[in-house]
Write a protein that holds these residues in place. Sequence first.
Motif, PDB file in Angstrom:
ATOM      1  N   GLY A 115      50.233  51.131  26.254  1.00 23.54           N
ATOM      2  CA  GLY A 115      50.114  52.150  25.218  1.00 23.54           C
ATOM      3  C   GLY A 115      48.987  53.112  25.524  1.00 23.54           C
ATOM      4  N   ALA A 116      49.126  54.333  25.064  1.00 22.71           N
ATOM      5  CA  ALA A 116      48.084  55.348  25.239  1.00 22.71           C
ATOM      6  C   ALA A 116      46.973  55.112  24.231  1.00 22.71           C
ATOM      7  N   THR A 117      45.756  55.451  24.640  1.00 26.13           N
ATOM      8  CA  THR A 117      44.620  55.321  23.743  1.00 26.13           C
ATOM      9  C   THR A 117      43.953  56.667  23.525  1.00 26.13           C
ATOM     10  N   VAL A 118      43.393  56.828  22.350  1.00 25.61           N
ATOM     11  CA  VAL A 118      42.584  57.991  22.010  1.00 25.61           C
ATOM     12  C   VAL A 118      41.245  57.444  21.553  1.00 25.61           C
ATOM     13  N   GLY A 119      40.193  57.767  22.298  1.00 26.00           N
ATOM     14  CA  GLY A 119      38.876  57.241  21.975  1.00 26.00           C
ATOM     15  C   GLY A 119      38.795  55.736  22.087  1.00 26.00           C
ATOM     16  N   TRP A 164      41.171  70.353  25.476  1.00 27.88           N
ATOM     17  CA  TRP A 164      41.783  71.008  24.317  1.00 27.88           C
ATOM     18  C   TRP A 164      42.364  69.937  23.400  1.00 27.88           C
ATOM     19  N   SER A 165      42.660  70.304  22.202  1.00 30.10           N
ATOM     20  CA  SER A 165      43.393  69.395  21.320  1.00 30.10           C
ATOM     21  C   SER A 165      44.822  69.301  21.829  1.00 30.10           C
ATOM     22  N   GLY A 166      45.570  68.349  21.318  1.00 26.48           N
ATOM     23  CA  GLY A 166      46.958  68.202  21.744  1.00 26.48           C
ATOM     24  C   GLY A 166      47.581  66.960  21.161  1.00 26.48           C
ATOM     25  N   GLN A 167      48.609  66.481  21.852  1.00 25.10           N
ATOM     26  CA  GLN A 167      49.305  65.286  21.394  1.00 25.10           C
ATOM     27  C   GLN A 167      49.907  64.548  22.572  1.00 25.10           C
ATOM     28  N   ILE A 168      50.015  63.243  22.417  1.00 25.63           N
ATOM     29  CA  ILE A 168      50.678  62.416  23.417  1.00 25.63           C
ATOM     30  C   ILE A 168      52.170  62.498  23.111  1.00 25.63           C
ATOM     31  N   VAL A 169      52.979  62.820  24.121  1.00 25.90           N
ATOM     32  CA  VAL A 169      54.412  63.016  23.888  1.00 25.90           C
ATOM     33  C   VAL A 169      55.293  61.997  24.601  1.00 25.90           C
ATOM     34  N   PHE A 226      45.429  64.306  19.138  1.00 25.72           N
ATOM     35  CA  PHE A 226      44.033  64.093  19.508  1.00 25.72           C
ATOM     36  C   PHE A 226      43.320  65.437  19.445  1.00 25.72           C
ATOM     37  N   SER A 227      41.994  65.373  19.419  1.00 26.05           N
ATOM     38  CA  SER A 227      41.156  66.575  19.338  1.00 26.05           C
ATOM     39  C   SER A 227      40.503  66.859  20.678  1.00 26.05           C
ATOM     40  N   ALA A 228      40.080  68.092  20.874  1.00 25.07           N
ATOM     41  CA  ALA A 228      39.301  68.429  22.061  1.00 25.07           C
ATOM     42  C   ALA A 228      38.064  67.536  22.074  1.00 25.07           C
ATOM     43  N   GLY A 229      37.756  66.981  23.229  1.00 22.99           N
ATOM     44  CA  GLY A 229      36.614  66.085  23.362  1.00 22.99           C
ATOM     45  C   GLY A 229      36.970  64.616  23.256  1.00 22.99           C
ATOM     46  N   ASP A 230      38.161  64.296  22.758  1.00 19.37           N
ATOM     47  CA  ASP A 230      38.588  62.893  22.703  1.00 19.37           C
ATOM     48  C   ASP A 230      38.871  62.383  24.111  1.00 19.37           C
ATOM     49  N   ARG A 231      38.649  61.101  24.322  1.00 15.75           N
ATOM     50  CA  ARG A 231      38.937  60.464  25.612  1.00 15.75           C
ATOM     51  C   ARG A 231      40.346  59.876  25.551  1.00 15.75           C
ATOM     52  N   ILE A 232      41.192  60.291  26.491  1.00 17.91           N
ATOM     53  CA  ILE A 232      42.572  59.816  26.570  1.00 17.91           C
ATOM     54  C   ILE A 232      42.628  58.713  27.624  1.00 17.91           C
ATOM     55  N   GLY A 233      43.208  57.577  27.261  1.00 23.72           N
ATOM     56  CA  GLY A 233      43.288  56.451  28.179  1.00 23.72           C
ATOM     57  C   GLY A 233      44.592  55.694  28.027  1.00 23.72           C
ATOM     58  N   CYS A 234      44.613  54.507  28.590  1.00 21.47           N
ATOM     59  CA  CYS A 234      45.813  53.665  28.558  1.00 21.47           C
ATOM     60  C   CYS A 234      45.363  52.211  28.540  1.00 21.47           C
ATOM     61  N   ALA A 293      51.872  51.035  37.443  1.00 22.33           N
ATOM     62  CA  ALA A 293      51.516  52.447  37.344  1.00 22.33           C
ATOM     63  C   ALA A 293      52.023  52.925  35.987  1.00 22.33           C
ATOM     64  N   ALA A 294      51.164  53.602  35.246  1.00 20.38           N
ATOM     65  CA  ALA A 294      51.543  54.125  33.930  1.00 20.38           C
ATOM     66  C   ALA A 294      51.110  55.578  33.840  1.00 20.38           C
ATOM     67  N   ILE A 295      51.960  56.394  33.245  1.00 24.45           N
ATOM     68  CA  ILE A 295      51.635  57.805  33.052  1.00 24.45           C
ATOM     69  C   ILE A 295      51.667  58.111  31.567  1.00 24.45           C
ATOM     70  N   VAL A 296      50.581  58.687  31.080  1.00 19.68           N
ATOM     71  CA  VAL A 296      50.495  59.156  29.704  1.00 19.68           C
ATOM     72  C   VAL A 296      50.704  60.674  29.759  1.00 19.68           C
ATOM     73  N   TYR A 297      51.772  61.134  29.126  1.00 23.36           N
ATOM     74  CA  TYR A 297      52.079  62.565  29.112  1.00 23.36           C
ATOM     75  C   TYR A 297      51.495  63.181  27.849  1.00 23.36           C
ATOM     76  N   VAL A 298      50.663  64.201  28.053  1.00 20.70           N
ATOM     77  CA  VAL A 298      50.030  64.892  26.931  1.00 20.70           C
ATOM     78  C   VAL A 298      50.456  66.350  26.933  1.00 20.70           C
ATOM     79  N   LEU A 299      50.579  66.896  25.750  1.00 20.55           N
ATOM     80  CA  LEU A 299      50.878  68.312  25.583  1.00 20.55           C
ATOM     81  C   LEU A 299      49.639  68.942  24.983  1.00 20.55           C
ATOM     82  N   PHE A 300      48.908  69.703  25.810  1.00 19.66           N
ATOM     83  CA  PHE A 300      47.686  70.356  25.346  1.00 19.66           C
ATOM     84  C   PHE A 300      48.021  71.626  24.583  1.00 19.66           C
ATOM     85  N   ASP A 301      47.301  71.854  23.494  1.00 20.68           N
ATOM     86  CA  ASP A 301      47.402  73.094  22.742  1.00 20.68           C
ATOM     87  C   ASP A 301      46.474  74.100  23.395  1.00 20.68           C
TER      88      ASP A 301
END
Length: 140
Positions: A72-76, A49-54, A104-112, A128-136
């Motif tokens: 840092g978090a990566t998008v694509g 889904w689309s969403g945002q890194i929080v 970010f949009s649905a289909g984007d690759r979320i990384g670090c 260890a790193a955690i990227v917290y995302v809030l999916f719409d």
Amino acid sequence: MTIIRQTSKGQLVGITFGQHAVAASQTDVQIPIAIGEKDAAVDGIVAPWSGQIVAVAASTSAAATAGSLTVGATVGGTEDADTRLTITTETNKSIVVPRGKARFSAGDRIGCEITTTAAWDATTEHLAAIVYVLFDVDGI
């Protein structure tokens, strides 16, 4: 008493990444998802889904005495500067990302990704790193 049916309009998910023996002099290195004893070859996950890194949180197994490590978090595959945190001599650090800054949009690759300076001396320590995302998740 009034009972109201409500559905959450988002889902908070933490995606965990890691690197064993964080070497010095790394630049924009995509780190793998932490799924076992060894680093996985998978360096991101597709967003359904689309969403945002929080938020981004990172911990090392011991403190460095010199140099720095940025996470840092990566998008694509591209780091979002609003998600970047810098670790020097601490072992735990986190950043809360203002809402709407790292979408970010649905289909984007979320990384670090990480970068270490040449002076980084915690080269036998682990990250260890955690990227917290809030999916719409509206409309499902």
